[in-house]
Design an enzyme around this catalytic site. Sequence first.
Site, PDB file in Angstrom:
ATOM      1  CB  CYS A   1       1.918  36.027 -31.550  1.00 15.08           C
ATOM      2  SG  CYS A   1       0.293  36.464 -32.194  1.00 15.08           S
TER       3      CYS A   1
HETATM    4  C1  RB5 Z   1       5.148  41.279 -32.044  1.00 14.82           C
HETATM    5  O1  RB5 Z   1       5.834  40.962 -33.198  1.00 14.82           O
HETATM    6  C2  RB5 Z   1       3.645  41.180 -32.261  1.00 14.82           C
HETATM    7  O2  RB5 Z   1       3.283  41.952 -33.370  1.00 14.82           O
HETATM    8  C3  RB5 Z   1       3.203  39.753 -32.480  1.00 14.82           C
HETATM    9  O3  RB5 Z   1       3.525  38.995 -31.365  1.00 14.82           O
HETATM   10  C4  RB5 Z   1       1.713  39.551 -32.702  1.00 14.82           C
HETATM   11  O4  RB5 Z   1       0.956  40.230 -31.754  1.00 14.82           O
HETATM   12  C5  RB5 Z   1       1.244  39.776 -34.063  1.00 14.82           C
HETATM   13  O5  RB5 Z   1       0.080  39.583 -34.417  1.00 14.82           O
END
Ligand code: RB5
Length: 153
Positions: A64
């Site tokens: 993420c």
């Molecule tokens: C974006 O939604 C961001 O918050 C996600 O990719 C991640 O970093 C969350 O922990």
Amino acid sequence: MQAIAVGADEAGGPLKEHLAKYLEEHGYEIRDYGNGNDQDYPDVAAKVAEAVSAGEHERALLVCGTGLGMAITANKIPGVRAVTAHDPYSAERARKSNDAQVLAMGARVIAPEAAEKVLDHWLASEFQGGGSTEKVEKIKEVDAEFRGEDAGA
Ligand code: RB5
């Protein structure tokens, strides 16, 4: 080895694609749980962690923006040990000491080439057993004790 599960949200999609290709080029079979155009990080992390918990994958890679939300979510699934790691030593210890099945990384934190190195160390490392066995068993006891109960904040 079973197929390695890979998954990402929108922020992690490009790095996940890069690492999935890297894994395939190095002979690993992957199962891709998607890139997050229609799923937020908790959606894909839960899906992948459920498959790990069900024994479908020994290892999973989640990407993420930071690698944080993916690990937090995956650790909610019984039996799953997920870590966020952006350096080779932590990735190695996550396997050797903690028997972590899930590695989470952040596309906004680490460059693709550095992420490859982290992945290499994680994949090359196995749980060392010995003195670490009792500690991982204690993690499992905590998991079992609080499973299904409201964990509060
Ligand atoms: C974006 O939604 C961001 O918050 C996600 O990719 C991640 O970093 C969350 O922990």
